[in-house]
Design a protein around this motif. Structure first.
Motif, PDB file in Angstrom:
ATOM      1  N   GLU A 130       0.883  -1.341   0.062  1.00  0.00           N
ATOM      2  CA  GLU A 130       0.087   0.013   0.122  1.00  0.00           C
ATOM      3  C   GLU A 130       0.939   1.272  -0.005  1.00  0.00           C
ATOM      4  OE1 GLU A 130      -4.181   1.115   2.047  1.00  0.00           O
ATOM      5  OE2 GLU A 130      -2.714   0.423   3.544  1.00  0.00           O
ATOM      6  N   ALA A 131       1.966   1.387   0.776  1.00  0.00           N
ATOM      7  CA  ALA A 131       2.989   2.194   0.912  1.00  0.00           C
ATOM      8  C   ALA A 131       3.732   2.484  -0.659  1.00  0.00           C
ATOM      9  CB  ALA A 131       4.023   2.186   1.962  1.00  0.00           C
ATOM     10  N   ILE A 132       4.096   1.499  -1.262  1.00  0.00           N
ATOM     11  CA  ILE A 132       4.630   1.579  -2.600  1.00  0.00           C
ATOM     12  C   ILE A 132       3.612   2.376  -3.322  1.00  0.00           C
ATOM     13  CG2 ILE A 132       5.442   0.361  -4.326  1.00  0.00           C
ATOM     14  CD1 ILE A 132       6.667  -1.641  -2.416  1.00  0.00           C
ATOM     15  N   GLN A 133       2.346   1.786  -3.622  1.00  0.00           N
ATOM     16  CA  GLN A 133       1.370   2.462  -4.325  1.00  0.00           C
ATOM     17  C   GLN A 133       1.084   3.852  -4.136  1.00  0.00           C
ATOM     18  OE1 GLN A 133      -2.034  -0.053  -4.126  1.00  0.00           O
ATOM     19  NE2 GLN A 133      -0.938  -1.821  -4.734  1.00  0.00           N
ATOM     20  N   GLU A 134       1.076   4.191  -3.121  1.00  0.00           N
ATOM     21  CA  GLU A 134       1.097   5.513  -2.757  1.00  0.00           C
ATOM     22  C   GLU A 134       2.080   6.417  -3.038  1.00  0.00           C
ATOM     23  OE1 GLU A 134       0.112   6.112   1.570  1.00  0.00           O
ATOM     24  OE2 GLU A 134      -2.140   5.282   1.336  1.00  0.00           O
ATOM     25  N   SER A 135       3.080   5.872  -2.717  1.00  0.00           N
ATOM     26  CA  SER A 135       4.656   6.541  -3.036  1.00  0.00           C
ATOM     27  C   SER A 135       4.696   6.857  -4.675  1.00  0.00           C
ATOM     28  CB  SER A 135       5.986   5.892  -2.639  1.00  0.00           C
ATOM     29  OG  SER A 135       6.989   6.606  -2.663  1.00  0.00           O
ATOM     30  N   ARG A 136       4.213   5.934  -5.200  1.00  0.00           N
ATOM     31  CA  ARG A 136       4.247   6.246  -6.782  1.00  0.00           C
ATOM     32  C   ARG A 136       3.412   7.248  -7.122  1.00  0.00           C
ATOM     33  NH1 ARG A 136       3.643  -0.147  -8.104  1.00  0.00           N
ATOM     34  NH2 ARG A 136       5.883  -0.880  -8.129  1.00  0.00           N
ATOM     35  N   VAL A 137       2.160   7.422  -6.811  1.00  0.00           N
ATOM     36  CA  VAL A 137       1.312   8.555  -6.825  1.00  0.00           C
ATOM     37  C   VAL A 137       1.996   9.547  -6.618  1.00  0.00           C
ATOM     38  CG1 VAL A 137      -0.776   9.477  -6.281  1.00  0.00           C
ATOM     39  CG2 VAL A 137      -0.764   6.951  -6.874  1.00  0.00           C
ATOM     40  N   HIS A 138       2.581   9.786  -5.329  1.00  0.00           N
ATOM     41  CA  HIS A 138       3.232  11.152  -4.750  1.00  0.00           C
ATOM     42  C   HIS A 138       4.658  11.372  -5.601  1.00  0.00           C
ATOM     43  CE1 HIS A 138       0.956   9.949  -0.679  1.00  0.00           C
ATOM     44  NE2 HIS A 138       0.392  10.270  -1.760  1.00  0.00           N
ATOM     45  N   PHE A 139       5.097  10.578  -6.140  1.00  0.00           N
ATOM     46  CA  PHE A 139       6.352  10.875  -6.863  1.00  0.00           C
ATOM     47  C   PHE A 139       6.012  11.524  -8.042  1.00  0.00           C
ATOM     48  CE2 PHE A 139       9.773   9.508  -9.817  1.00  0.00           C
ATOM     49  CZ  PHE A 139      10.920   9.845  -8.993  1.00  0.00           C
ATOM     50  N   ARG A 140       5.097  11.111  -8.717  1.00  0.00           N
ATOM     51  CA  ARG A 140       4.554  11.641  -9.959  1.00  0.00           C
ATOM     52  C   ARG A 140       4.154  13.204  -9.791  1.00  0.00           C
ATOM     53  NH1 ARG A 140       2.385   6.224 -11.070  1.00  0.00           N
ATOM     54  NH2 ARG A 140       0.439   6.977 -10.434  1.00  0.00           N
ATOM     55  N   ALA A 141       3.891  13.372  -8.694  1.00  0.00           N
ATOM     56  CA  ALA A 141       3.050  14.719  -8.110  1.00  0.00           C
ATOM     57  C   ALA A 141       4.351  15.577  -8.119  1.00  0.00           C
ATOM     58  CB  ALA A 141       2.372  14.824  -6.828  1.00  0.00           C
ATOM     59  N   VAL A 142       5.726  15.001  -7.588  1.00  0.00           N
ATOM     60  CA  VAL A 142       6.997  16.039  -7.471  1.00  0.00           C
ATOM     61  C   VAL A 142       7.898  15.781  -8.737  1.00  0.00           C
ATOM     62  CG1 VAL A 142       6.413  16.171  -5.192  1.00  0.00           C
ATOM     63  CG2 VAL A 142       7.799  14.471  -5.900  1.00  0.00           C
ATOM     64  N   ASP A 143       7.547  15.046  -9.684  1.00  0.00           N
ATOM     65  CA  ASP A 143       8.332  14.906 -10.831  1.00  0.00           C
ATOM     66  C   ASP A 143       7.931  15.462 -11.860  1.00  0.00           C
ATOM     67  OD1 ASP A 143      10.339  14.124 -12.379  1.00  0.00           O
ATOM     68  OD2 ASP A 143       9.645  11.855 -12.697  1.00  0.00           O
ATOM     69  N   PRO A 144       7.884  16.938 -12.277  1.00  0.00           N
ATOM     70  CA  PRO A 144       6.977  17.398 -13.062  1.00  0.00           C
ATOM     71  C   PRO A 144       7.565  17.240 -14.501  1.00  0.00           C
ATOM     72  CG  PRO A 144       8.476  19.152 -11.918  1.00  0.00           C
ATOM     73  CD  PRO A 144       8.559  17.781 -11.286  1.00  0.00           C
ATOM     74  N   ASP A 145       8.793  17.049 -14.638  1.00  0.00           N
ATOM     75  CA  ASP A 145       9.139  16.614 -16.095  1.00  0.00           C
ATOM     76  C   ASP A 145       9.181  15.207 -16.507  1.00  0.00           C
ATOM     77  OD1 ASP A 145      11.250  15.700 -14.517  1.00  0.00           O
ATOM     78  OD2 ASP A 145      12.927  17.354 -15.087  1.00  0.00           O
ATOM     79  N   GLY A 146       8.853  14.396 -15.260  1.00  0.00           N
ATOM     80  CA  GLY A 146       8.776  12.803 -15.564  1.00  0.00           C
ATOM     81  C   GLY A 146      10.180  12.248 -15.931  1.00  0.00           C
ATOM     82  N   ASP A 147      11.226  12.758 -15.687  1.00  0.00           N
ATOM     83  CA  ASP A 147      12.609  12.138 -15.920  1.00  0.00           C
ATOM     84  C   ASP A 147      12.868  10.966 -14.789  1.00  0.00           C
ATOM     85  OD1 ASP A 147      13.068  13.669 -13.579  1.00  0.00           O
ATOM     86  OD2 ASP A 147      14.993  14.577 -14.514  1.00  0.00           O
ATOM     87  N   GLY A 148      12.038  10.719 -13.908  1.00  0.00           N
ATOM     88  CA  GLY A 148      12.369   9.576 -12.823  1.00  0.00           C
ATOM     89  C   GLY A 148      13.336   9.908 -12.070  1.00  0.00           C
ATOM     90  N   ARG A 149      13.336  10.963 -11.796  1.00  0.00           N
ATOM     91  CA  ARG A 149      14.720  11.761 -10.637  1.00  0.00           C
ATOM     92  C   ARG A 149      13.841  12.971 -10.226  1.00  0.00           C
ATOM     93  NH1 ARG A 149      20.555  11.941 -12.682  1.00  0.00           N
ATOM     94  NH2 ARG A 149      19.593  13.382 -14.296  1.00  0.00           N
ATOM     95  N   VAL A 150      13.938  13.318  -8.772  1.00  0.00           N
ATOM     96  CA  VAL A 150      13.599  14.496  -8.249  1.00  0.00           C
ATOM     97  C   VAL A 150      14.590  15.169  -7.393  1.00  0.00           C
ATOM     98  CG1 VAL A 150      11.794  15.425  -6.668  1.00  0.00           C
ATOM     99  CG2 VAL A 150      11.339  13.548  -8.238  1.00  0.00           C
ATOM    100  N   SER A 151      14.665  16.469  -7.603  1.00  0.00           N
ATOM    101  CA  SER A 151      15.794  17.198  -6.739  1.00  0.00           C
ATOM    102  C   SER A 151      15.141  17.662  -5.689  1.00  0.00           C
ATOM    103  CB  SER A 151      16.436  18.453  -7.747  1.00  0.00           C
ATOM    104  OG  SER A 151      15.090  19.427  -7.852  1.00  0.00           O
ATOM    105  N   TRP A 152      15.862  18.229  -4.797  1.00  0.00           N
ATOM    106  CA  TRP A 152      15.553  18.888  -3.438  1.00  0.00           C
ATOM    107  C   TRP A 152      14.851  20.056  -3.670  1.00  0.00           C
ATOM    108  CZ3 TRP A 152      13.661  18.500   1.066  1.00  0.00           C
ATOM    109  CH2 TRP A 152      13.633  19.517   1.880  1.00  0.00           C
ATOM    110  N   ASP A 153      15.283  20.753  -4.617  1.00  0.00           N
ATOM    111  CA  ASP A 153      14.505  22.196  -5.124  1.00  0.00           C
ATOM    112  C   ASP A 153      12.960  21.691  -5.789  1.00  0.00           C
ATOM    113  OD1 ASP A 153      16.340  23.633  -4.162  1.00  0.00           O
ATOM    114  OD2 ASP A 153      17.487  23.902  -6.304  1.00  0.00           O
ATOM    115  N   GLU A 154      13.107  20.774  -6.463  1.00  0.00           N
ATOM    116  CA  GLU A 154      11.823  20.242  -7.059  1.00  0.00           C
ATOM    117  C   GLU A 154      10.813  20.058  -6.115  1.00  0.00           C
ATOM    118  OE1 GLU A 154      12.191  18.574 -11.562  1.00  0.00           O
ATOM    119  OE2 GLU A 154      12.913  17.158  -9.780  1.00  0.00           O
ATOM    120  N   TYR A 155      11.332  19.177  -5.219  1.00  0.00           N
ATOM    121  CA  TYR A 155      10.386  18.824  -3.853  1.00  0.00           C
ATOM    122  C   TYR A 155       9.879  20.192  -2.796  1.00  0.00           C
ATOM    123  CZ  TYR A 155       8.806  16.611   0.467  1.00  0.00           C
ATOM    124  OH  TYR A 155       8.031  16.440   1.611  1.00  0.00           O
ATOM    125  N   LYS A 156      11.033  20.949  -2.747  1.00  0.00           N
ATOM    126  CA  LYS A 156      10.688  22.135  -2.170  1.00  0.00           C
ATOM    127  C   LYS A 156       9.638  22.962  -2.582  1.00  0.00           C
ATOM    128  CE  LYS A 156      13.284  25.677   0.213  1.00  0.00           C
ATOM    129  NZ  LYS A 156      14.633  26.013   0.429  1.00  0.00           N
TER     130      LYS A 156
END
Length: 355
Positions: A130-156
């Motif tokens: 359940e945590a994995i599925q939720e995390s995937r949704v939240h990851f897409r929310a903070v990965d605007p360019d969809g490159d599969g990596r999120v910087s601290w600034d993007e998250y901030k």
């Protein structure tokens, strides 16, 4: 009273088991009210990119408090929110007996510690998924360019936007390295999150989190390294003498804000009693009166099979009225509040009424 009612059936031992079978057969009950579950879900969505204070199936909260819902979470799994006090009683009892039948692998109408251990591990794995599925949704929310990596600034940027700041303005200021005006509390949260962010960034460190690393950031129970970090934070908060381990007095110290009323005193007594029992019986593995970081880490690890067996034995002991080291249907029904968080029946009266 219960025994007198059961004797009217003529078969006291088997009568209560038939109750469980009878409850399983009834499929016409109206749906339960899931308002509490919806409220919890809504709260998660509102703060979806902020690591949760509460981790399902983990013994301690992020702040070092005992997880008061732990027993229900590891017994009910995904059904943990399905036993509200306002649910239809017959349906809830039927669901509880259905769970009993699934735990009782050898169908001997008794749950052993080994059977319950296996079930606890299975339900814990459910919470992990359940945590994995939720995390995937939240990851897409903070990965605007969809490159599969999120910087601290993007998250901030996304985090401050969730706190009411203008996302475009925040992004522009961060890009220009301009000063961000945030309140003191938010700044403190950001600093703590940044520490966790760097801890989740696996070597070689690039300050960018992949989807797996982001999962560790949100849910430290998924990563041994992040679990260690979580333990260090808890010890830091509770350790009063700075020796980086916990004594019993440190672990049972009352939280700040203790009130002086009798009700408050009763709550304090319950706090101390529960934490003392947990410390002495489960966390302090070598019983030397000191909990090391290693002991706390083992205790916090949700996939520790030895801990799952200890939990199974502890849960059985709570309801094992006939002292046969097993759980039987009538015991689970009678102690339904412990297993589900809700009192599903007036036991003595309703056992008779079900027939």
């Amino acid at each position: 009273m219960a025994s007198r009612q059961a004797s009217r059936c003529g078969l006291a031992p088997g009568c209560l088991w038939l109750l469980g079978v009878f409850l399983l057969m009834d499929v016409s009950a109206r749906p339960a009210n899931h308002s509490s579950a919806r409220e919890k879900t809504g709260h998660r969505e509102e703060n979806e990119i902020l690591p949760p204070d509460h981790l399902n199936g983990v013994k301690l909260e992020m702040d070092g408090h005992l997880n008061k819902d732990f027993h229900q979470e590891v017994f009910l799994g995904k059904d943990a929110g399905g036993f509200e006090d306002d649910a239809e009683p017959r349906k809830s009892r039927r669901k509880l007996m259905l769970i009993f039948s699934r735990v009782d692998v050898n169908t001997d109408r008794k749950i052993s510690a080994k059977e319950l251990q296996r079930w606890i591990m299975e339900k814990t794995a459910e919470h992990f998924q359940e945590a994995i599925q939720e995390s995937r949704v939240h990851f897409r929310a903070v990965d605007p360019d969809g490159d599969g990596r999120v910087s601290w600034d993007e998250y901030k940027v996304k985090f401050l936007a969730s706190k009411g700041h203008n996302e475009r303005e925040v992004a522009e200021k961060i890009k220009r390295h301009a000063e961000l005006k945030v309140d003191e509390e938010t700044q403190e949260v950001l600093e703590n999150l940044k520490d966790r962010w760097y801890q989740a960034d696996n070597p070689p460190s690039d300050l960018l989190l992949t989807e797996d690393e982001f999962l560790s950031f949100l849910h430290p129970e998924h990563s041994r390294g992040m679990l260690k970090f979580m333990v260090k934070e808890i010890v830091r908060d509770l350790d009063q003498d700075g020796d980086k381990q916990l004594s019993l007095p440190e672990f049972i110290s009352l939280p700040v804000g203790t009130v002086g009323s009798q009700r408050g005193q009763d709550m304090d007594d319950s706090w101390v009693r529960d934490r003392r029992k947990e410390f002495e019986e489960l966390i302090d593995a070598d019983h030397d009166g000191i909990v090391t970081m290693a002991e706390l880490e083992d205790y916090m690890d949700p996939m520790n099979e030895y801990n799952a067996l200890n939990e199974a034995k502890q849960m059985i002991a709570i309801a094992d009225e006939n002292q046969n080291q097993h759980l039987e249907p009538e015991e689970v029904l009678k102690y339904s509040e412990f297993f589900t968080g809700s009192k599903l029946m007036d036991y003595a009266r309703n056992v008779h009424e079900e027939f």
